[in-house]
Design a protein around this motif. Structure first.
Motif, PDB file in Angstrom:
ATOM      1  N   LEU A 155       0.831  -1.209   0.000  1.00 27.31           N
ATOM      2  CA  LEU A 155       0.000   0.000   0.000  1.00 27.31           C
ATOM      3  C   LEU A 155       0.862   1.254   0.000  1.00 27.31           C
ATOM      4  N   SER A 156       1.936   1.227   0.766  1.00 30.04           N
ATOM      5  CA  SER A 156       2.802   2.410   0.806  1.00 30.04           C
ATOM      6  C   SER A 156       3.445   2.659  -0.555  1.00 30.04           C
ATOM      7  N   ASP A 157       3.764   1.592  -1.266  1.00 31.37           N
ATOM      8  CA  ASP A 157       4.362   1.758  -2.593  1.00 31.37           C
ATOM      9  C   ASP A 157       3.342   2.348  -3.577  1.00 31.37           C
ATOM     10  N   ALA A 158       2.078   1.904  -3.474  1.00 32.75           N
ATOM     11  CA  ALA A 158       1.037   2.443  -4.355  1.00 32.75           C
ATOM     12  C   ALA A 158       0.787   3.922  -4.066  1.00 32.75           C
ATOM     13  N   LEU A 159       0.746   4.278  -2.786  1.00 34.87           N
ATOM     14  CA  LEU A 159       0.472   5.671  -2.421  1.00 34.87           C
ATOM     15  C   LEU A 159       1.690   6.558  -2.658  1.00 34.87           C
ATOM     16  N   LEU A 160       2.886   5.972  -2.622  1.00 30.83           N
ATOM     17  CA  LEU A 160       4.084   6.704  -3.038  1.00 30.83           C
ATOM     18  C   LEU A 160       4.008   7.009  -4.536  1.00 30.83           C
ATOM     19  N   PHE A 161       3.527   6.051  -5.305  1.00 29.78           N
ATOM     20  CA  PHE A 161       3.324   6.238  -6.739  1.00 29.78           C
ATOM     21  C   PHE A 161       2.422   7.453  -6.991  1.00 29.78           C
TER      22      PHE A 161
END
Length: 368
Positions: A155-161
């Motif tokens: 999730l953190s990677d998606a929201l970083l995106f």
């Protein structure tokens, strides 16, 4: 899968050729052959023959099946502006494993209507975190630590995106994050194209206590995801940490103490950083990646240490077994030598006895 499935199959959408050219799958009579190494999802979305209506969820949303594949899409019908069309068109090009993708849209407007109505299609995921908590809490089946870690990192990677594109989610709830049972991923949908139309509908379920500090929308999202992950980890709805919308610090700390007993170490440490009450200390998604990397390196270091310890133990075991074998061999040899020695002594005794008997007989004969 759905009780209305066979009835729903009789309903058809408008002709497929109305799909916008921004994402224009080649619709054909029969699915084409899958190309070597082609992603299964990409293949399905470019090889289907028709969209078949399954069931209406609300007056403006429904579920469709991608025929002939056993895959389902959601469809939301509404009047959208040109800006929203452009935003959706851009998002159909995005590919991230932890983002629920917009796929395509259709112009469903009546040609004589003054407003334009569109059907927006996106991936259908039936299991959200709220449902997952309810399902697991019935049997107290806590989520494995590795799965919690995968949820946090995904999730953190998606929201970083999204942050790198200047987009905050700002509508995070237990029902806006889904568990994809097909790919075993936790996924979130970007709803920002519709925020301008109804801003009151878009707010995080778990709000941090900023105490008059300047709010950072990305840090607010970090707090929101942290509380959602905490809810799943404890199999409870963490809204009980609020009293009339005000976060109760003692209740939050109680939950973190419970977390420590279930997931001590990296999960607890990372979640404490995510739900830090101090807005200055709490990271945004870019800073949070550095925290995750540090814990990943620590985990690798611990794994190497554990491997070295196991290796040393195995060496000690091997050395111990060798010493035992040597000692056993020495004991066997000593025993054999001892047995040999006992046999030699007995032979000497017997020989001496026979000599004495011979001498005695000889002496008696001479006396006569």
């Amino acid at each position: 899968m759905y009780p209305e499935y066979y009835i729903g199959q009789q309903k058809q959408t408008q002709p497929i050729n109305k799909i916008t050219s921004s994402y224009n799958p080649v619709v054909q009579d029969v699915p084409r052959q899958r190309l070597p190494n082609e992603n299964p999802k990409d293949y399905m979305l470019s090889a289907y023959t028709s969209l078949i209506h399954v069931i209406d969820i609300t007056s403006t949303s429904a579920i469709y099946r991608v025929d002939p594949f056993a895959k389902y899409l959601c469809c939301w019908t509404n009047i959208i502006s040109q800006a929203e069309i452009s935003a959706i068109q851009e998002r159909t090009k995005w590919k991230h494993p932890n983002l629920v993708c917009f796929l395509f849209y259709q112009d469903a407007s009546d040609k004589y209507a003054q407003t334009r109505e569109f059907r927006i299609y996106y991936e259908y995921l039936p299991l959200d975190v709220k449902q997952l908590i309810e399902k697991r809490s019935q049997t107290s089946e806590y989520v494995p630590e590795e799965e919690i870690w995968k949820m946090i990192s995904g999730l953190s990677d998606a929201l970083l995106f999204l942050q790198k594109k200047g987009i905050s989610h700002s509508a995070l709830t237990l029902e806006s994050i889904y568990f994809d049972e097909e790919y075993l991923l936790y996924r979130v949908q970007d709803v920002s194209p519709f925020r301008a139309k109804a801003p009151h509908l878009f707010s995080n379920e778990f709000q941090p206590p900023e105490n008059g500090q300047k709010s950072n929308k990305f840090k607010n999202d970090v707090f929101g995801v942290g509380m959602i992950v905490l809810s799943l980890a404890l199999l409870t709805d963490c809204r009980d940490t609020y009293n009339q919308g005000v976060l109760q610090f003692d209740r939050l700390e109680d939950n973190l103490q419970k977390l420590r007993k279930l997931y001590p170490g990296r999960v607890e440490n990372v979640l404490r950083a995510m739900v830090d009450l101090d807005n200055e200390r709490r990271p945004d998604w870019i800073e949070f990646q550095q925290i995750l990397q540090q814990h990943k390196e620590k985990q690798v270091g611990l794994s190497e240490q554990q491997s070295n310890i196991v290796l040393q133990i195995e060496k000690q075991k091997c050395k111990g077994n060798t010493d035992v074998n040597i000692n056993n061999q020495e004991n066997v040899e000593m025993k054999m030598n001892s047995q040999k020695g006992d046999g030699l002594d007995q032979k000497l005794i017997n020989l001496n006895k026979r000599i004495q008997e011979t001498l005695s007989k000889s002496l008696s004969k001479n006396l006569r």
